[in-house]
Design a protein around this motif. Structure first.
Motif, PDB file in Angstrom:
ATOM      1  N   LEU A  22     -59.674  68.952 -30.911  1.00  0.00           N
ATOM      2  CA  LEU A  22     -58.460  68.227 -31.274  1.00  0.00           C
ATOM      3  C   LEU A  22     -57.317  69.207 -31.539  1.00  0.00           C
ATOM      4  CD1 LEU A  22     -57.312  65.437 -31.857  1.00  0.00           C
ATOM      5  CD2 LEU A  22     -57.899  65.779 -34.247  1.00  0.00           C
ATOM      6  N   VAL A  23     -56.241  69.073 -30.757  1.00  0.00           N
ATOM      7  CA  VAL A  23     -55.082  69.948 -30.935  1.00  0.00           C
ATOM      8  C   VAL A  23     -53.886  69.158 -31.478  1.00  0.00           C
ATOM      9  CG1 VAL A  23     -53.460  71.497 -29.759  1.00  0.00           C
ATOM     10  CG2 VAL A  23     -55.872  71.536 -29.143  1.00  0.00           C
ATOM     11  N   TRP A  24     -53.607  67.990 -30.876  1.00  0.00           N
ATOM     12  CA  TRP A  24     -52.444  67.195 -31.307  1.00  0.00           C
ATOM     13  C   TRP A  24     -52.918  66.065 -32.223  1.00  0.00           C
ATOM     14  CZ3 TRP A  24     -49.321  70.654 -30.017  1.00  0.00           C
ATOM     15  CH2 TRP A  24     -49.283  71.226 -28.780  1.00  0.00           C
ATOM     16  N   ASP A  25     -52.478  66.108 -33.469  1.00  0.00           N
ATOM     17  CA  ASP A  25     -52.869  65.064 -34.426  1.00  0.00           C
ATOM     18  C   ASP A  25     -52.205  63.739 -34.057  1.00  0.00           C
ATOM     19  OD1 ASP A  25     -50.344  64.726 -36.500  1.00  0.00           O
ATOM     20  OD2 ASP A  25     -50.425  66.672 -35.518  1.00  0.00           O
ATOM     21  N   LEU A  26     -52.747  62.675 -34.642  1.00  0.00           N
ATOM     22  CA  LEU A  26     -52.281  61.321 -34.300  1.00  0.00           C
ATOM     23  C   LEU A  26     -50.779  61.127 -34.540  1.00  0.00           C
ATOM     24  CD1 LEU A  26     -52.928  58.430 -33.422  1.00  0.00           C
ATOM     25  CD2 LEU A  26     -53.494  57.916 -35.799  1.00  0.00           C
ATOM     26  N   ARG A  27     -50.263  61.644 -35.636  1.00  0.00           N
ATOM     27  CA  ARG A  27     -48.832  61.432 -35.928  1.00  0.00           C
ATOM     28  C   ARG A  27     -47.952  62.127 -34.900  1.00  0.00           C
ATOM     29  NH1 ARG A  27     -51.228  61.816 -40.818  1.00  0.00           N
ATOM     30  NH2 ARG A  27     -50.864  60.128 -42.324  1.00  0.00           N
ATOM     31  N   THR A  28     -48.358  63.336 -34.496  1.00  0.00           N
ATOM     32  CA  THR A  28     -47.574  64.065 -33.489  1.00  0.00           C
ATOM     33  C   THR A  28     -47.584  63.307 -32.158  1.00  0.00           C
ATOM     34  OG1 THR A  28     -47.992  66.169 -34.573  1.00  0.00           O
ATOM     35  CG2 THR A  28     -47.409  66.273 -32.243  1.00  0.00           C
ATOM     36  N   ARG A  29     -48.765  62.768 -31.807  1.00  0.00           N
ATOM     37  CA  ARG A  29     -48.858  61.999 -30.543  1.00  0.00           C
ATOM     38  C   ARG A  29     -48.029  60.726 -30.619  1.00  0.00           C
ATOM     39  NH1 ARG A  29     -54.564  62.454 -31.912  1.00  0.00           N
ATOM     40  NH2 ARG A  29     -55.001  60.443 -30.935  1.00  0.00           N
ATOM     41  N   ALA A  30     -48.125  60.020 -31.734  1.00  0.00           N
ATOM     42  CA  ALA A  30     -47.345  58.781 -31.891  1.00  0.00           C
ATOM     43  C   ALA A  30     -45.858  59.111 -31.852  1.00  0.00           C
ATOM     44  CB  ALA A  30     -47.709  58.100 -33.205  1.00  0.00           C
ATOM     45  N   PHE A  31     -45.479  60.193 -32.558  1.00  0.00           N
ATOM     46  CA  PHE A  31     -44.079  60.637 -32.530  1.00  0.00           C
ATOM     47  C   PHE A  31     -43.635  60.841 -31.083  1.00  0.00           C
ATOM     48  CE2 PHE A  31     -41.847  64.594 -31.560  1.00  0.00           C
ATOM     49  CZ  PHE A  31     -40.568  64.278 -31.997  1.00  0.00           C
ATOM     50  N   HIS A  32     -44.445  61.566 -30.306  1.00  0.00           N
ATOM     51  CA  HIS A  32     -44.035  61.909 -28.952  1.00  0.00           C
ATOM     52  C   HIS A  32     -43.782  60.691 -28.075  1.00  0.00           C
ATOM     53  CE1 HIS A  32     -44.489  62.912 -24.696  1.00  0.00           C
ATOM     54  NE2 HIS A  32     -43.676  63.886 -25.035  1.00  0.00           N
ATOM     55  N   TRP A  33     -44.755  59.775 -28.058  1.00  0.00           N
ATOM     56  CA  TRP A  33     -44.623  58.666 -27.105  1.00  0.00           C
ATOM     57  C   TRP A  33     -43.595  57.643 -27.579  1.00  0.00           C
ATOM     58  CZ3 TRP A  33     -45.685  60.186 -22.591  1.00  0.00           C
ATOM     59  CH2 TRP A  33     -46.706  61.115 -22.371  1.00  0.00           C
ATOM     60  N   LEU A  34     -43.436  57.510 -28.904  1.00  0.00           N
ATOM     61  CA  LEU A  34     -42.366  56.624 -29.390  1.00  0.00           C
ATOM     62  C   LEU A  34     -40.993  57.210 -29.062  1.00  0.00           C
ATOM     63  CD1 LEU A  34     -43.807  55.483 -32.851  1.00  0.00           C
ATOM     64  CD2 LEU A  34     -43.495  54.073 -30.799  1.00  0.00           C
ATOM     65  N   LEU A  35     -40.887  58.547 -29.182  1.00  0.00           N
ATOM     66  CA  LEU A  35     -39.614  59.196 -28.857  1.00  0.00           C
ATOM     67  C   LEU A  35     -39.301  59.019 -27.369  1.00  0.00           C
ATOM     68  CD1 LEU A  35     -37.374  61.053 -30.171  1.00  0.00           C
ATOM     69  CD2 LEU A  35     -38.562  62.958 -29.089  1.00  0.00           C
ATOM     70  N   ALA A  36     -40.315  59.254 -26.527  1.00  0.00           N
ATOM     71  CA  ALA A  36     -40.102  59.150 -25.074  1.00  0.00           C
ATOM     72  C   ALA A  36     -39.718  57.705 -24.697  1.00  0.00           C
ATOM     73  CB  ALA A  36     -41.361  59.596 -24.334  1.00  0.00           C
ATOM     74  N   LEU A  37     -40.423  56.723 -25.262  1.00  0.00           N
ATOM     75  CA  LEU A  37     -40.113  55.315 -24.948  1.00  0.00           C
ATOM     76  C   LEU A  37     -38.715  54.933 -25.434  1.00  0.00           C
ATOM     77  CD1 LEU A  37     -43.406  53.353 -25.729  1.00  0.00           C
ATOM     78  CD2 LEU A  37     -42.317  53.709 -23.491  1.00  0.00           C
ATOM     79  N   SER A  38     -38.384  55.354 -26.664  1.00  0.00           N
ATOM     80  CA  SER A  38     -37.066  55.025 -27.208  1.00  0.00           C
ATOM     81  C   SER A  38     -35.977  55.669 -26.356  1.00  0.00           C
ATOM     82  CB  SER A  38     -36.900  55.531 -28.638  1.00  0.00           C
ATOM     83  OG  SER A  38     -37.973  55.131 -29.425  1.00  0.00           O
TER      84      SER A  38
END
Ligand code: HEM
Ligand code: HEM
Length: 184
Positions: free
Chosen positions: A7-23
């Motif tokens: 595990l390298v990317w924690d859940l919050r970082t992943r959620a941050f990323h895809w929410l940012l990209a979608l927004s």
């Protein structure tokens, strides 16, 4: 040591990323419409909130989310890019030096787009805030394209699907390098 999925990317970082990209996609898609202005503004604020979270997470988050784990100078960026042309390209389990610069640009440009969007919406400052908002948003788009191209090149060079790793959190590496909590 044997390599395995860690595990390298924690859940919050992943959620941050895809929410940012979608927004970002949504904010761009609604930018020119008067009718959808509220949606645009909402997505812009969402991006600002996400980046505010990321700035805090970069200081207190787990190992690979921390800015200190991807604070690279220009020489490291040049060396990384040069190594891509050789037979043994540098491999980084966390963000690589070139990617890290794109990340700082994406975070900074989002803040600029958000601040100038706010100023335009509330008619603070005059016409220039609108010009600057448009310029910041278009530069952000350009950096996003470079970012996605970088992800593609890096995935090919290292034969590892980095976009999938940003979804699942897992990359292949030495288990000793997993982030300390071992949780997502
Ligand atoms: C289809 C589109 C996209 C893909 C496939 C993608 C993929 C990725 C991947 C694989 C990483 C991790 C890179 C690494 O392994 O070091 C990453 C990081 C990042 N990307 Fe994207 N990305 C996309 C769109 C975007 C957009 C639109 C934005 C911003 C507007 C963005 C902002 C970021 C940021 C800020 C990071 C750093 C993540 C962190 O540590 O918090 N990405 N992206
Ligand atoms: C942070 C991410 C944001 C992005 C990527 C973004 C992107 C854009 C783009 C591309 C345009 C079209 C510019 C043009 O062609 O005139 C635009 C217009 C606009 N944005 Fe944003 N925006 C963001 C955030 C915000 C926020 C937070 C607000 C308000 C609080 C806002 C308010 C506006 C307004 C009022 C316009 C219309 C300006 C005009 O009259 O042309 N934006 N935005």
């Amino acid at each position: 040591m044997k390599k395995s999925g860690i595990l390298v990317w924690d859940l919050r970082t992943r959620a941050f990323h895809w929410l940012l990209a979608l927004s970002f996609v949504g904010a761009f898609a609604t930018a020119d419409s008067e009718r959808l202005r509220d949606v645009h503004v909402f997505l812009g604020y969402t991006m600002l909130g996400l980046v505010a979270f990321r700035l805090v997470w970069g200081l207190i988050g787990p190992r690979y989310a921390r800015f200190s784990s991807f604070a690279f100078g220009p020489r490291a960026v040049a060396a990384y890019l040069r190594s891509l042309l050789t037979r043994s390209p540098q491999h980084h389990l966390g963000h690589n030096p070139a990617g890290s610069w794109a990340i700082y640009a994406l975070l900074g440009l989002t803040l600029l787009a958000g601040a100038t969007g706010y100023a335009t919406y509330n008619e603070l400052g005059g016409h220039w805030t609108e010009e600057l908002h448009e310029a910041a948003a278009n530069t952000l788009l350009a950096v996003v394209l470079v970012h996605v191209a970088g992800v593609l090149v890096s995935s090919l060079v290292h034969r590892e699907n980095l976009a999938r790793a940003m979804l699942t959190g897992y990359k292949s590496g030495d288990p000793g390098h997993a982030h300390p909590s071992g949780r997502g």
